[in-house]
Motif scaffolding. Structure first.
Motif, PDB file in Angstrom:
ATOM      1  N   ASN A   8     -96.087 -34.578  81.785  1.00  0.00           N
ATOM      2  CA  ASN A   8     -96.052 -33.363  82.747  1.00  0.00           C
ATOM      3  C   ASN A   8     -96.506 -32.458  81.798  1.00  0.00           C
ATOM      4  OD1 ASN A   8     -94.750 -30.971  84.008  1.00  0.00           O
ATOM      5  ND2 ASN A   8     -94.183 -32.264  85.340  1.00  0.00           N
ATOM      6  N   GLY A   9     -97.513 -31.404  82.536  1.00  0.00           N
ATOM      7  CA  GLY A   9     -98.154 -30.545  81.606  1.00  0.00           C
ATOM      8  C   GLY A   9     -97.272 -29.189  81.613  1.00  0.00           C
ATOM      9  N   GLU A  10     -96.370 -29.183  82.603  1.00  0.00           N
ATOM     10  CA  GLU A  10     -95.275 -27.926  82.291  1.00  0.00           C
ATOM     11  C   GLU A  10     -94.384 -28.315  81.158  1.00  0.00           C
ATOM     12  OE1 GLU A  10     -92.301 -25.477  85.384  1.00  0.00           O
ATOM     13  OE2 GLU A  10     -92.848 -27.588  85.886  1.00  0.00           O
ATOM     14  N   CYS A  11     -93.954 -29.656  81.092  1.00  0.00           N
ATOM     15  CA  CYS A  11     -93.026 -30.014  79.856  1.00  0.00           C
ATOM     16  C   CYS A  11     -93.717 -29.848  78.718  1.00  0.00           C
ATOM     17  CB  CYS A  11     -92.702 -31.283  80.138  1.00  0.00           C
ATOM     18  SG  CYS A  11     -91.416 -31.321  81.406  1.00  0.00           S
ATOM     19  N   GLY A  12     -94.955 -30.096  78.558  1.00  0.00           N
ATOM     20  CA  GLY A  12     -95.620 -29.995  77.248  1.00  0.00           C
ATOM     21  C   GLY A  12     -95.994 -28.626  76.866  1.00  0.00           C
ATOM     22  N   GLN A  13     -95.995 -27.712  77.971  1.00  0.00           N
ATOM     23  CA  GLN A  13     -96.109 -26.401  77.631  1.00  0.00           C
ATOM     24  C   GLN A  13     -94.798 -25.856  77.013  1.00  0.00           C
ATOM     25  OE1 GLN A  13     -99.101 -23.980  77.598  1.00  0.00           O
ATOM     26  NE2 GLN A  13     -97.528 -22.847  76.601  1.00  0.00           N
ATOM     27  N   ALA A  14     -93.564 -26.232  77.855  1.00  0.00           N
ATOM     28  CA  ALA A  14     -92.494 -25.610  77.394  1.00  0.00           C
ATOM     29  C   ALA A  14     -92.099 -26.320  75.960  1.00  0.00           C
ATOM     30  CB  ALA A  14     -91.345 -26.516  78.224  1.00  0.00           C
ATOM     31  N   ALA A  15     -92.581 -27.503  75.496  1.00  0.00           N
ATOM     32  CA  ALA A  15     -92.268 -28.077  74.179  1.00  0.00           C
ATOM     33  C   ALA A  15     -92.937 -27.351  73.193  1.00  0.00           C
ATOM     34  CB  ALA A  15     -92.746 -29.338  74.133  1.00  0.00           C
ATOM     35  N   PHE A  16     -94.334 -26.714  73.368  1.00  0.00           N
ATOM     36  CA  PHE A  16     -95.010 -26.102  72.608  1.00  0.00           C
ATOM     37  C   PHE A  16     -94.531 -24.549  72.431  1.00  0.00           C
ATOM     38  CE2 PHE A  16     -98.164 -22.648  72.274  1.00  0.00           C
ATOM     39  CZ  PHE A  16     -98.856 -22.726  71.267  1.00  0.00           C
ATOM     40  N   ASP A  17     -94.157 -24.015  73.394  1.00  0.00           N
ATOM     41  CA  ASP A  17     -93.063 -22.577  73.731  1.00  0.00           C
ATOM     42  C   ASP A  17     -92.065 -22.861  72.744  1.00  0.00           C
ATOM     43  OD1 ASP A  17     -95.132 -21.731  75.208  1.00  0.00           O
ATOM     44  OD2 ASP A  17     -93.800 -21.845  76.999  1.00  0.00           O
ATOM     45  N   TYR A  18     -91.210 -23.939  72.660  1.00  0.00           N
ATOM     46  CA  TYR A  18     -89.789 -23.961  71.954  1.00  0.00           C
ATOM     47  C   TYR A  18     -90.288 -23.961  70.372  1.00  0.00           C
ATOM     48  CZ  TYR A  18     -88.197 -25.902  76.451  1.00  0.00           C
ATOM     49  OH  TYR A  18     -87.826 -26.102  77.707  1.00  0.00           O
ATOM     50  N   ILE A  19     -91.298 -24.720  70.066  1.00  0.00           N
ATOM     51  CA  ILE A  19     -91.736 -24.687  68.669  1.00  0.00           C
ATOM     52  C   ILE A  19     -92.160 -23.430  68.156  1.00  0.00           C
ATOM     53  CG2 ILE A  19     -93.467 -25.706  67.161  1.00  0.00           C
ATOM     54  CD1 ILE A  19     -93.450 -28.202  68.979  1.00  0.00           C
ATOM     55  N   LYS A  20     -93.017 -22.579  69.073  1.00  0.00           N
ATOM     56  CA  LYS A  20     -93.620 -21.479  68.765  1.00  0.00           C
ATOM     57  C   LYS A  20     -92.476 -20.388  68.477  1.00  0.00           C
ATOM     58  CE  LYS A  20     -96.886 -17.944  69.964  1.00  0.00           C
ATOM     59  NZ  LYS A  20     -97.936 -17.401  71.062  1.00  0.00           N
ATOM     60  N   HIS A  21     -91.321 -20.441  69.171  1.00  0.00           N
ATOM     61  CA  HIS A  21     -90.435 -19.524  69.077  1.00  0.00           C
ATOM     62  C   HIS A  21     -89.395 -19.722  67.838  1.00  0.00           C
ATOM     63  CE1 HIS A  21     -87.647 -16.339  70.916  1.00  0.00           C
ATOM     64  NE2 HIS A  21     -86.675 -17.122  70.497  1.00  0.00           N
ATOM     65  N   ALA A  22     -89.203 -21.127  67.734  1.00  0.00           N
ATOM     66  CA  ALA A  22     -88.611 -21.334  66.283  1.00  0.00           C
ATOM     67  C   ALA A  22     -89.424 -21.069  65.138  1.00  0.00           C
ATOM     68  CB  ALA A  22     -88.323 -23.151  66.324  1.00  0.00           C
ATOM     69  N   VAL A  23     -90.405 -20.960  65.183  1.00  0.00           N
ATOM     70  CA  VAL A  23     -91.424 -20.694  63.831  1.00  0.00           C
ATOM     71  C   VAL A  23     -91.107 -19.121  63.708  1.00  0.00           C
ATOM     72  CG1 VAL A  23     -93.804 -20.188  63.283  1.00  0.00           C
ATOM     73  CG2 VAL A  23     -93.145 -22.567  64.048  1.00  0.00           C
ATOM     74  N   GLU A  24     -91.242 -18.474  64.829  1.00  0.00           N
ATOM     75  CA  GLU A  24     -90.965 -16.686  65.015  1.00  0.00           C
ATOM     76  C   GLU A  24     -89.524 -16.590  64.292  1.00  0.00           C
ATOM     77  OE1 GLU A  24     -91.821 -15.917  68.847  1.00  0.00           O
ATOM     78  OE2 GLU A  24     -94.017 -16.143  68.577  1.00  0.00           O
ATOM     79  N   LEU A  25     -88.733 -17.456  64.714  1.00  0.00           N
ATOM     80  CA  LEU A  25     -87.110 -17.353  64.008  1.00  0.00           C
ATOM     81  C   LEU A  25     -87.349 -17.381  62.666  1.00  0.00           C
ATOM     82  CD1 LEU A  25     -85.056 -18.975  66.658  1.00  0.00           C
ATOM     83  CD2 LEU A  25     -85.469 -16.593  66.364  1.00  0.00           C
ATOM     84  N   CYS A  26     -87.941 -18.491  62.147  1.00  0.00           N
ATOM     85  CA  CYS A  26     -88.148 -18.788  60.501  1.00  0.00           C
ATOM     86  C   CYS A  26     -88.966 -17.645  59.903  1.00  0.00           C
ATOM     87  CB  CYS A  26     -88.700 -20.049  60.377  1.00  0.00           C
ATOM     88  SG  CYS A  26     -87.524 -21.517  60.863  1.00  0.00           S
ATOM     89  N   GLN A  27     -90.045 -17.245  60.475  1.00  0.00           N
ATOM     90  CA  GLN A  27     -90.870 -16.147  59.949  1.00  0.00           C
ATOM     91  C   GLN A  27     -90.282 -14.862  59.824  1.00  0.00           C
ATOM     92  OE1 GLN A  27     -94.362 -16.731  62.351  1.00  0.00           O
ATOM     93  NE2 GLN A  27     -95.440 -17.666  60.678  1.00  0.00           N
ATOM     94  N   SER A  28     -89.263 -14.434  60.684  1.00  0.00           N
ATOM     95  CA  SER A  28     -88.844 -13.352  60.551  1.00  0.00           C
ATOM     96  C   SER A  28     -87.423 -13.519  59.873  1.00  0.00           C
ATOM     97  CB  SER A  28     -88.277 -12.919  62.173  1.00  0.00           C
ATOM     98  OG  SER A  28     -87.652 -13.981  62.835  1.00  0.00           O
ATOM     99  N   ASN A  29     -87.068 -14.663  59.381  1.00  0.00           N
ATOM    100  CA  ASN A  29     -85.818 -14.918  58.648  1.00  0.00           C
ATOM    101  C   ASN A  29     -84.523 -14.980  59.314  1.00  0.00           C
ATOM    102  OD1 ASN A  29     -84.829 -15.911  56.137  1.00  0.00           O
ATOM    103  ND2 ASN A  29     -84.000 -13.986  55.588  1.00  0.00           N
TER     104      ASN A  29
END
Length: 331
Positions: free
Chosen positions: A91-112
């Motif tokens: 499902n493309g919607e799920c693929g986009q969601a999975a991508f968004d989760y990863i991107k947000h987690a990276v932002e949490l790590c990059q901001s410490n």
């Protein structure tokens, strides 16, 4: 000591990621060593509670500072609703969601706000359906961090395996086994282990051909490229031996002779790790400005939502992130 915050992405919503996330956070020992904060969909995680027979509460939060961080409560940064969600389906919607989760987690790590991230599995077909411009986790993380060639390392029990090449045909992988690449990777592998807090690092390089080629009897790759690359690394102060025949080097590493093995191609190291302990083989992406660990299995659409998926890999992934986060932060 303050416990590290681990951003836990729940993976593709249609796969086993949500249930193994719930299963892993139904373990008190996880909360003893870290504060896990899930990035995903709170509604789907709530549906997985009875599936995993987990007597837990979902706590929806907007940022890490709101996390309870105690066993019995799963803190979730809830990102958006899913309308076309169906278990076990691409499902493309799920693929986009999975991508968004990863991107947000990276932002949490990059901001410490988080000291490391642990990721549940994603689905390549769903990513493609969402027109996400990356084929998998490693490529996404490299893109977010603007890193050209991150290092993949497996850890299982006390064995660590790096990979000289990853997703290439065997023919193309052999073409990448140059002395320059072997030299460069050994330098970078040494730096990666140092950043993870490993001292007195000793490496072995796996051979390509049977018996490492027997000085050209069974192939010249070891003679022409692999051994010269090892010698260049030795000249730079790397404690490395090899090429060591692949039918023995991983056994030797498992028994403590080496701190890490450089596997020359994808399946060489994958088979060694997964035959040792499939569920406890954890992937670490090195060479990034943040620490990321991951399960090394797929979304298992065929059993998603049935409560059959083991959460051991996810548990081990979070534990490994917590183990290395303090060393990584101080490197």
């Amino acid at each position: 000591m303050t416990k590290p915050v681990i951003a836990v992405t729940m993976g593709d919503p249609a796969g086993i990621g949500p249930e193994i996330t719930v299963g892993s956070l139904d373990k008190k020992e996880i909360y003893d060593i870290c504060t896990p904060v899930v990035v995903g969909n709170a509604d789907i995680l709530e549906k997985m509670l009875p599936v995993k027979k987990a007597d837990l509460k979902i706590n929806r939060i907007n940022n890490v500072s709101e996390a309870v961080g105690q066993y019995g409560t799963i803190d979730v940064i809830h990102l958006g609703e899913l309308k076309g969600y169906e278990l076990g389906k691409v499902n493309g919607e799920c693929g986009q969601a999975a991508f968004d989760y990863i991107k947000h987690a990276v932002e949490l790590c990059q901001s410490n706000q988080a000291q490391a991230m642990a990721t549940a599995p994603i689905n390549k077909e769903s990513l493609k359906a969402a027109e996400v411009p990356y084929i998998g986790h490693t490529e996404m993380l490299a893109g977010f961090a603007d890193i050209a060639d991150p290092l993949t390392m497996f850890e299982v029990l006390n064995m660590r395996i790096f990979f000289l090449t990853r997703h290439l045909s065997l023919k193309d992988a052999i073409g990448q086994m140059t002395k320059e690449r072997v030299h460069d990777y050994l330098i970078r592998c040494d730096e990666a282990l140092k950043k993870l807090g490993v001292e007195d690092r000793k490496f072995a390089v796996a051979g390509l051909n049977p018996h490492s080629g027997e000085n050209g009897l069974f192939g010249y790759e070891e003679v022409d490229e692999i051994r010269p690359g090892i010698e260049l690394a030795k000249a730079d102060g790397i404690d490395v031996v090899g090429p060591v025949p692949a039918d023995s080097v991983f056994y030797q590493a498992l028994n403590g002779r080496y701190d890490a093995v450089l596997s020359l191609y994808h399946d060489q190291g994958h088979i060694a790790a997964k035959m040792t302990d499939f569920h406890r083989t954890i992937s670490i992406t090195n060479g990034l400005p943040f620490l990321r660990t991951s399960v090394d299995h797929g979304t298992a659409f065929d059993i998603a939502g049935e409560g059959l998926a083991s959460s051991v890999s996810m548990e081990e992934s979070i534990k490994l992130a917590a183990k290395y986060a303090p060393h990584f932060a101080n490197a």
